[in-house]
Write an enzyme that holds these catalytic residues in place. Structure first.
Site, mmCIF file in Angstrom:
data_model
loop_
_atom_site.group_PDB
_atom_site.id
_atom_site.type_symbol
_atom_site.label_atom_id
_atom_site.label_comp_id
_atom_site.label_asym_id
_atom_site.label_seq_id
_atom_site.Cartn_x
_atom_site.Cartn_y
_atom_site.Cartn_z
ATOM 1 N N TRP A 357 0.601 -1.162 -0.030
ATOM 2 C CA TRP A 357 -0.237 0.277 -0.151
ATOM 3 C C TRP A 357 0.678 1.252 0.332
ATOM 4 O O TRP A 357 0.027 2.375 -0.135
ATOM 5 C CB TRP A 357 -0.931 -0.008 0.901
ATOM 6 N N ASP A 358 1.802 1.019 0.715
ATOM 7 C CA ASP A 358 3.130 2.052 0.157
ATOM 8 C C ASP A 358 2.928 2.703 -1.030
ATOM 9 O O ASP A 358 3.122 4.441 -0.665
ATOM 10 C CB ASP A 358 4.589 1.980 0.308
ATOM 11 N N GLU A 488 1.361 -1.777 12.864
ATOM 12 C CA GLU A 488 1.536 -3.326 12.942
ATOM 13 C C GLU A 488 1.816 -4.299 14.677
ATOM 14 O O GLU A 488 1.514 -4.981 14.571
ATOM 15 C CB GLU A 488 2.342 -3.689 11.813
ATOM 16 N N LYS A 601 3.863 1.664 16.207
ATOM 17 C CA LYS A 601 4.488 1.882 15.341
ATOM 18 C C LYS A 601 4.246 3.207 14.487
ATOM 19 O O LYS A 601 5.993 3.473 14.016
ATOM 20 C CB LYS A 601 4.760 0.354 14.537
ATOM 21 N N GLN A 602 3.606 3.597 13.636
ATOM 22 C CA GLN A 602 3.240 4.119 12.732
ATOM 23 C C GLN A 602 2.034 5.080 12.926
ATOM 24 O O GLN A 602 0.508 4.225 13.861
ATOM 25 C CB GLN A 602 3.523 3.706 12.031
#
Ligand code: BGC
Length: 778
Positions: A357-358, A488, A601-602
């Site tokens: 998906w990046d 994640e 994480k993000q």
């Protein structure tokens, strides 16, 4: 974090050989041209630690999945980009001693990646065990003009004695992938041959039968004159070499030119590859090294003219952004709609070179603004072509009636990753793909894209969401259970806010797109409806019902959206409370501990607030940022860039600057302790966003560009170019003034800090602005 590379505006420089960091350096100094890529391995033998990596775009291997306990729905294979032919190899023996930097005494070592010109060079002095001292200078590049060609110039000067040299350039397909699941070698020889000073090997991959033909042509100069010494050839399975033996006196210079062509059966008929390879190689040899080099410099110059960003007053920041742009440009050129952008590009094996998906979430905006529209369009068409497979993927999981679940990880449209909770459950990727269509149309104004390619994708995605929700009687709302959000470090959670929000948006956007195409292109609409068995009335009724009755977790007291149900049950700690020696936590903590912790994480909720910023007032964004940022460990490369955009908008200048360095120098300084696996190519798109959308404050609203700049105190100015529809603009941002030059003939209306301005064609305008700055909440 490691800071052993020198700061320079245009170059990446390693001074002194940092053996311990060799794998990191090999990643950072990688070169490529969209067709092939090469880690910065040495040409001569190296017996120290190194990750060999030569990659050919589109060539991969479906390695059999390895899982402990097979469950229905797992993919059969885990795709990986293949380490292909070692084309750089040149073995050197001097008086029978191998030149091997792991065994010699080295001084004056310097490795330089010249980003302006797209070339990698290296120089050093080595003292061999037999006492002979040599000076070596090398230059190599993958041509961006002839993208199947690469060239090396390798020169050796004897410093203290005369000696006998044995020089052996070779091509070798007998290579391994470190991440092979079953230690298998993936290449088999098809044919090989050697000529007078040349050699060719064609090899094919097991299972998928990709063919790659590699050819080399060698020339050796002795003190500037082409050596007439005969070469002797060696051939063995998957390998050819040419050996030259010469005697040289003290101070003699021996220069080897190695021209290489690497061709893939993705671009040529298998039966003609050897013939075409010879032709490509002949062209390269005829041009000669200097001409190829000149062409490379000119072509890179043109690329930089389009996409450079300059930052005055801060060399580390300047080097960071150029490094990111350089890597993006050498990874994906938009020439071939079958290709995409792997998270590591051509710089390592991790993530298998697959598409994530990046691409849509982080790389897409870069190509949209800095290249011709067809480049971004090709990225969209790539997904359009994968629609049948996305429908199949959803089918395998039990969805029906044309619902599509795009894969989290893919080479050809099939899901090919085996970490169920982490990747499969990240169904939010469907949203990023729909959002990219929206973003493309918003940016380019190309609404026809909907009737041409966009609508079937949007319908299939909306169908998925409409089936994936279930109705909770307890909540009297639709809920999304068992998902993983972008963060994640939480798996299999219920009601991830980001996933819910993007699902709602997809359903609404698909509905609006249906109305638009039905009205503006009725024939095309009828054809799409027939092909995809689309029952608009019934299906849209369902979409509306779901989107209007979705549940969103929030906490009204804190005024924040909850990342997922139960998020506040976690022990509320902050990232700064983690002892430094325990970071990154993914390398130091058990998975159990990570999952239970509050650490993010993000960007997750903040990812949603970034995409849908205009749906929320600034106070809401601020409250969520103030809550989530201190709990975020940014252990995904994709994280800091999104936080920069929020921080800059909110006027948190210090935070924005700190996170900008983290995103732009992530690999240069090895922030996350993992650059040895390869560079974080997709997050480099995010770095670009952090500058343009963060410090430039650029947005597209109602067909116009908006800028709300904030220049970090460390910078004197920030300059970038933006394509927008038919216009090309140069923007130069100073501390309190922005100068905008309109390169196009027609006028353009833009907004600076929400005030409209007309910039006439071929004119510039300087606008004063008052940047918003506020201290960050603690
Ligand atoms: C991130 C994912 C990303 C993947 C590939 C992971 O570490 O959490 O969001 O898609 O890397 O870049």
């Amino acid at each position: 974090m490691k800071q052993y590379l020198k700061h320079d505006e245009w170059k990446i420089i390693e001074e002194g050989f940092h053996k311990k960091h060799n794998r990191i350096t090999e990643s950072v100094f990688s070169i490529g041209n969209g067709r092939m890529g090469q880690r910065a391995n040495f040409e001569e033998q190296y017996s120290g630690d190194s990750l060999q990596g030569n990659y050919i775009a589109g060539v991969y291997y479906p390695d059999k999945t390895r899982v402990g306990w097979w469950k229905n729905g797992y993919p059969e294979y885990f795709a990986k980009v293949l380490n292909a032919v070692n084309w750089i190899g040149i073995d050197i023996k001097i008086n029978n001693d191998e030149l091997d930097l792991h065994q010699c005494k080295i001084s004056d070592f310097r490795r330089v990646l010249d980003m302006k010109k797209g070339i990698l060079s290296r120089s050093f002095t080595a003292k061999l065990k037999n006492g002979i001292k040599v000076k070596v200078k090398t230059v190599r590049f993958c041509s961006i003009v002839d993208d199947e060609t690469a060239a090396i110039r390798y020169s050796i000067t004897l410093l203290n004695k005369k000696a006998k040299l044995e020089i052996k350039p070779y091509l070798d397909f007998d290579v391994i992938n470190e991440d092979a699941n079953y230690d298998e070698k993936f290449w088999e020889e098809v044919n090989r041959m050697t000529g007078k000073r040349s050699g060719y090997v064609t090899a094919k991959t097991k299972k998928l039968n990709f063919h790659v033909c590699s050819g080399m042509q060698i020339r050796i100069d002795h003190n500037g004159k082409t050596s007439k010494n005969p070469f002797s050839s060696t051939e063995k399975n998957k390998y050819v070499a040419q050996t030259a033996k010469l005697k040289a006196k003290k101070r003699d210079e021996i220069t080897i030119f190695k021209y290489v062509a690497n061709l893939s059966s993705e671009n040529h008929p298998k039966t003609a590859m050897l013939k075409i390879c010879k032709k490509v190689l002949k062209q390269a040899t005829q041009k000669g090294f200097d001409q190829l080099l000149d062409e490379q410099k000119i072509a890179w110059g043109a690329k930089w003219k389009e996409s450079d960003i300059t930052i005055e007053g801060d060399v580390a920041a300047q080097q960071g952004i150029r490094f990111n742009i350089f890597q993006l440009n050498q990874t994906y050129t938009g020439e071939d709609e079958r290709l995409n952008i792997g998270p590591k590009g051509f710089t390592g094996e991790k993530y298998g070179g697959s598409t994530y998906w990046d691409t849509e979430a982080y790389c897409f905006p870069f190509y949209l603004s800095s290249a011709e529209p067809r480049v971004a369009r090709n990225l969209l068409i790539y997904r359009y072509k994968h629609l049948p497979k996305a429908i199949e993927n959803a089918n395998k999981l039990g969805f029906n009636s044309g619902a599509a679940l795009y894969p989290m990880v893919t080479m050809n449209g099939e899901e090919c990753h085996n970490e169920w909770e982490i990747t499969f459950e990240e169904i939010h990727r469907n949203g990023a793909i729909a959002f990219a269509i929206y973003d493309y149309i918003r940016y380019t104004g190309d609404k026809d894209y909907l009737s041409q390619y966009g609508l079937p994708v949007l319908i299939a995605i909306a169908r998925f969401w409409a089936q994936r929700v279930n109705f909770s009687n307890e909540k009297n709302k639709f809920v999304l259970l068992g998902v993983t959000g972008p963060n994640e470090y939480e798996n299999n959670v219920n009601n991830n806010w980001y996933t819910l929000y993007i699902a709602k948006w997809c359903l609404e956007y698909a509905r609006d797109a249906v109305h638009y195409v039905r009205k503006t292109a009725p024939e095309r609409y009828a054809a799409i409806s027939a092909k995809y068995h689309f029952n608009d009335r019934a299906e849209i009724r369902r979409w509306n019902k779901v989107s209007r009755n979705l549940y969103f977790p929030e906490n009204k007291d804190l005024g924040i959206f909850l990342q997922q149900d139960g998020f506040l049950d976690k022990e509320q700690k902050l990232a700064k409370d983690i002892p430094e020696e325990q970071t990154p936590i993914w390398q130091n903590w058990s998975w159990d501990r990570i999952l239970r912790s509050v650490y993010i994480k993000q960007a997750d909720v903040l990812q949603g607030l970034y995409l849908f910023e205009d749906h929320f007032d600034e106070v809401t964004v601020k409250r969520n940022f103030d809550y989530y940022e201190p709990r975020t460990v940014h252990e995904s490369s994709l994280s800091p860039c999104v936080h920069v955009i929020h921080a800059a908008r909110l006027g948190y200048e210090k935070k924005a600057y700190e996170l900008y360095l983290r995103t732009s120098r992530l690999d240069l300084d090895d922030y996350n302790n993992d650059t040895e696996d390869g560079c974080h190519i997709t997050s480099m798109g995010g770095t670009w966003m952090s500058v343009i959308k963060g410090f430039g404050g650029m947005r597209v609203r109602r067909d116009h560009l908006y800028f709300s700049p904030l220049l970090p105190r460390q910078w004197k100015s920030l300059t970038f170019k933006i394509r927008f529809r038919e216009n090309l603009l140069s923007v130069r941002i100073g501390p309190t003034e922005a100068e905008i030059f309109n390169h196009s003939k027609g006028d353009i209306k833009i907004y600076v800090h929400n005030k409209p301005r007309i910039i006439q064609g071929k004119q510039s305008q300087t606008v004063s602005y008052k940047p918003k700055r506020q201290p960050i909440a603690t």
